[in-house]
Design a protein around this motif. Structure first.
Motif, PDB file in Angstrom:
ATOM      1  N   LEU A  89      22.235  35.813   5.333  1.00  0.00           N
ATOM      2  CA  LEU A  89      21.191  35.171   5.827  1.00  0.00           C
ATOM      3  C   LEU A  89      19.963  35.606   5.027  1.00  0.00           C
ATOM      4  N   LEU A  90      19.852  36.875   4.565  1.00  0.00           N
ATOM      5  CA  LEU A  90      18.945  37.371   3.516  1.00  0.00           C
ATOM      6  C   LEU A  90      18.948  36.673   2.204  1.00  0.00           C
ATOM      7  N   GLY A  91      19.978  36.301   1.861  1.00  0.00           N
ATOM      8  CA  GLY A  91      20.079  35.722   0.606  1.00  0.00           C
ATOM      9  C   GLY A  91      19.522  34.087   0.630  1.00  0.00           C
ATOM     10  N   MET A  92      20.107  33.672   1.908  1.00  0.00           N
ATOM     11  CA  MET A  92      19.503  32.292   2.315  1.00  0.00           C
ATOM     12  C   MET A  92      18.063  32.084   2.475  1.00  0.00           C
ATOM     13  N   LEU A  93      17.344  33.392   3.208  1.00  0.00           N
ATOM     14  CA  LEU A  93      16.059  32.972   3.348  1.00  0.00           C
ATOM     15  C   LEU A  93      15.359  33.383   1.958  1.00  0.00           C
ATOM     16  N   ILE A  94      15.749  34.315   1.321  1.00  0.00           N
ATOM     17  CA  ILE A  94      15.087  34.479  -0.117  1.00  0.00           C
ATOM     18  C   ILE A  94      15.144  33.412  -0.838  1.00  0.00           C
ATOM     19  N   ILE A  95      16.338  32.458  -0.935  1.00  0.00           N
ATOM     20  CA  ILE A  95      16.402  31.587  -2.018  1.00  0.00           C
ATOM     21  C   ILE A  95      15.513  30.188  -1.596  1.00  0.00           C
ATOM     22  N   ASN A  96      15.331  30.132  -0.024  1.00  0.00           N
ATOM     23  CA  ASN A  96      14.551  28.998   0.402  1.00  0.00           C
ATOM     24  C   ASN A  96      13.127  29.381   0.485  1.00  0.00           C
ATOM     25  N   LEU A  97      12.850  30.585   0.347  1.00  0.00           N
ATOM     26  CA  LEU A  97      11.240  30.871   0.225  1.00  0.00           C
ATOM     27  C   LEU A  97      10.529  30.823  -1.277  1.00  0.00           C
ATOM     28  N   ILE A  98      11.353  30.503  -2.007  1.00  0.00           N
ATOM     29  CA  ILE A  98      10.748  30.337  -3.550  1.00  0.00           C
ATOM     30  C   ILE A  98      10.523  28.875  -3.712  1.00  0.00           C
ATOM     31  N   ASP A  99       9.185  28.877  -4.321  1.00  0.00           N
ATOM     32  CA  ASP A  99       8.786  27.608  -4.602  1.00  0.00           C
ATOM     33  C   ASP A  99       9.551  26.954  -5.859  1.00  0.00           C
ATOM     34  N   THR A 107      15.949  12.766   3.521  1.00  0.00           N
ATOM     35  CA  THR A 107      15.653  14.155   3.365  1.00  0.00           C
ATOM     36  C   THR A 107      15.686  14.894   4.592  1.00  0.00           C
ATOM     37  N   ILE A 108      15.118  14.385   5.686  1.00  0.00           N
ATOM     38  CA  ILE A 108      15.071  14.860   7.096  1.00  0.00           C
ATOM     39  C   ILE A 108      16.357  14.816   7.582  1.00  0.00           C
ATOM     40  N   GLY A 109      17.311  13.933   7.266  1.00  0.00           N
ATOM     41  CA  GLY A 109      18.478  14.036   8.083  1.00  0.00           C
ATOM     42  C   GLY A 109      19.407  15.374   7.228  1.00  0.00           C
ATOM     43  N   ILE A 110      19.328  15.408   6.106  1.00  0.00           N
ATOM     44  CA  ILE A 110      19.667  16.594   5.510  1.00  0.00           C
ATOM     45  C   ILE A 110      19.336  17.858   5.983  1.00  0.00           C
ATOM     46  N   TYR A 111      17.994  17.876   6.240  1.00  0.00           N
ATOM     47  CA  TYR A 111      17.565  19.165   6.894  1.00  0.00           C
ATOM     48  C   TYR A 111      18.242  19.223   8.305  1.00  0.00           C
ATOM     49  N   LEU A 112      18.109  18.276   8.879  1.00  0.00           N
ATOM     50  CA  LEU A 112      18.472  18.604  10.284  1.00  0.00           C
ATOM     51  C   LEU A 112      19.917  18.860  10.611  1.00  0.00           C
ATOM     52  N   GLN A 113      20.701  18.418   9.430  1.00  0.00           N
ATOM     53  CA  GLN A 113      22.178  18.580   9.639  1.00  0.00           C
ATOM     54  C   GLN A 113      22.372  20.146   9.139  1.00  0.00           C
ATOM     55  N   ALA A 114      21.626  20.484   8.187  1.00  0.00           N
ATOM     56  CA  ALA A 114      21.808  21.969   7.857  1.00  0.00           C
ATOM     57  C   ALA A 114      21.142  22.839   8.926  1.00  0.00           C
ATOM     58  N   LEU A 115      20.196  22.487   9.496  1.00  0.00           N
ATOM     59  CA  LEU A 115      19.937  23.422  10.461  1.00  0.00           C
ATOM     60  C   LEU A 115      20.676  23.392  11.791  1.00  0.00           C
ATOM     61  N   TRP A 116      21.374  22.265  12.163  1.00  0.00           N
ATOM     62  CA  TRP A 116      22.273  22.192  13.100  1.00  0.00           C
ATOM     63  C   TRP A 116      23.658  22.927  12.864  1.00  0.00           C
ATOM     64  N   SER A 117      24.079  22.967  11.514  1.00  0.00           N
ATOM     65  CA  SER A 117      25.371  23.752  11.064  1.00  0.00           C
ATOM     66  C   SER A 117      25.169  25.204  11.091  1.00  0.00           C
ATOM     67  N   PHE A 118      23.879  25.640  10.588  1.00  0.00           N
ATOM     68  CA  PHE A 118      23.517  27.092  10.378  1.00  0.00           C
ATOM     69  C   PHE A 118      23.488  27.568  12.101  1.00  0.00           C
ATOM     70  N   ALA A 119      22.659  26.915  12.965  1.00  0.00           N
ATOM     71  CA  ALA A 119      22.490  27.327  14.384  1.00  0.00           C
ATOM     72  C   ALA A 119      23.885  27.446  14.634  1.00  0.00           C
ATOM     73  N   LEU A 120      24.854  26.518  14.607  1.00  0.00           N
ATOM     74  CA  LEU A 120      26.160  26.568  15.217  1.00  0.00           C
ATOM     75  C   LEU A 120      26.832  27.700  14.682  1.00  0.00           C
ATOM     76  N   ALA A 121      26.974  27.906  13.541  1.00  0.00           N
ATOM     77  CA  ALA A 121      27.780  29.196  12.877  1.00  0.00           C
ATOM     78  C   ALA A 121      26.992  30.302  13.763  1.00  0.00           C
ATOM     79  N   ASN A 122      25.853  30.681  13.452  1.00  0.00           N
ATOM     80  CA  ASN A 122      25.300  32.043  13.983  1.00  0.00           C
ATOM     81  C   ASN A 122      25.383  31.802  15.611  1.00  0.00           C
ATOM     82  N   TRP A 123      25.301  31.099  16.307  1.00  0.00           N
ATOM     83  CA  TRP A 123      25.597  30.933  17.672  1.00  0.00           C
ATOM     84  C   TRP A 123      27.209  31.264  18.037  1.00  0.00           C
ATOM     85  N   THR A 124      28.108  30.668  17.030  1.00  0.00           N
ATOM     86  CA  THR A 124      29.481  31.000  17.443  1.00  0.00           C
ATOM     87  C   THR A 124      29.859  32.576  17.076  1.00  0.00           C
TER      88      THR A 124
END
Length: 110
Positions: free
Chosen positions: A60-70, A5-22
């Motif tokens: 970005l807004l859609g991703m934040l909304i989806i991830n904030l729902i319990d 689970t930690i690896g999946i979250y870190l990979q998603a964070l890395w991919s998202f950060a790389l895409a936004n930085w690019t």
């Protein structure tokens, strides 16, 4: 136990950060683009405008909304309010609609 689970979250964070930085790097680079020195009448090759930012903002807004729902609120576990499930599902739909709108906007802007 939670290494996957930690690896999946870190990979998603890395991919998202790389895409936004690019994208941010391309936008900054295009803002400082100059016409070719040989022929200054030719406009700069690319210039990123606000219209190009809108699909990314929607995604970005859609991703934040989806991830904030319990997840428990969607299932209806441990909540006495029966309308809480409907509100959670409504916000989940709105989040997916934002993400679909962002994807459609990206395809159209290509």
């Amino acid at each position: 136990e939670h290494r996957r689970t930690i690896g999946i979250y870190l990979q998603a964070l890395w991919s998202f950060a790389l895409a936004n930085w690019t994208f941010l790097d391309a936008a900054i680079l295009s803002a400082h683009a100059h016409p070719p020195y040989e022929d200054p009448q030719i406009p700069p090759p690319v210039h990123v405008q606000f219209v190009d930012w809108v699909p990314g903002i929607c995604s970005l807004l859609g991703m934040l909304i989806i991830n904030l729902i319990d997840k428990d609120r969607i299932r209806g576990d441990d909540y006495g309010d029966s309308t809480a499930v409907w509100r959670a599902l409504l916000f989940l739909f709105i989040g997916f609609a934002f993400m679909a709108g962002g994807l459609a906007g990206n395809v159209v802007s290509l």
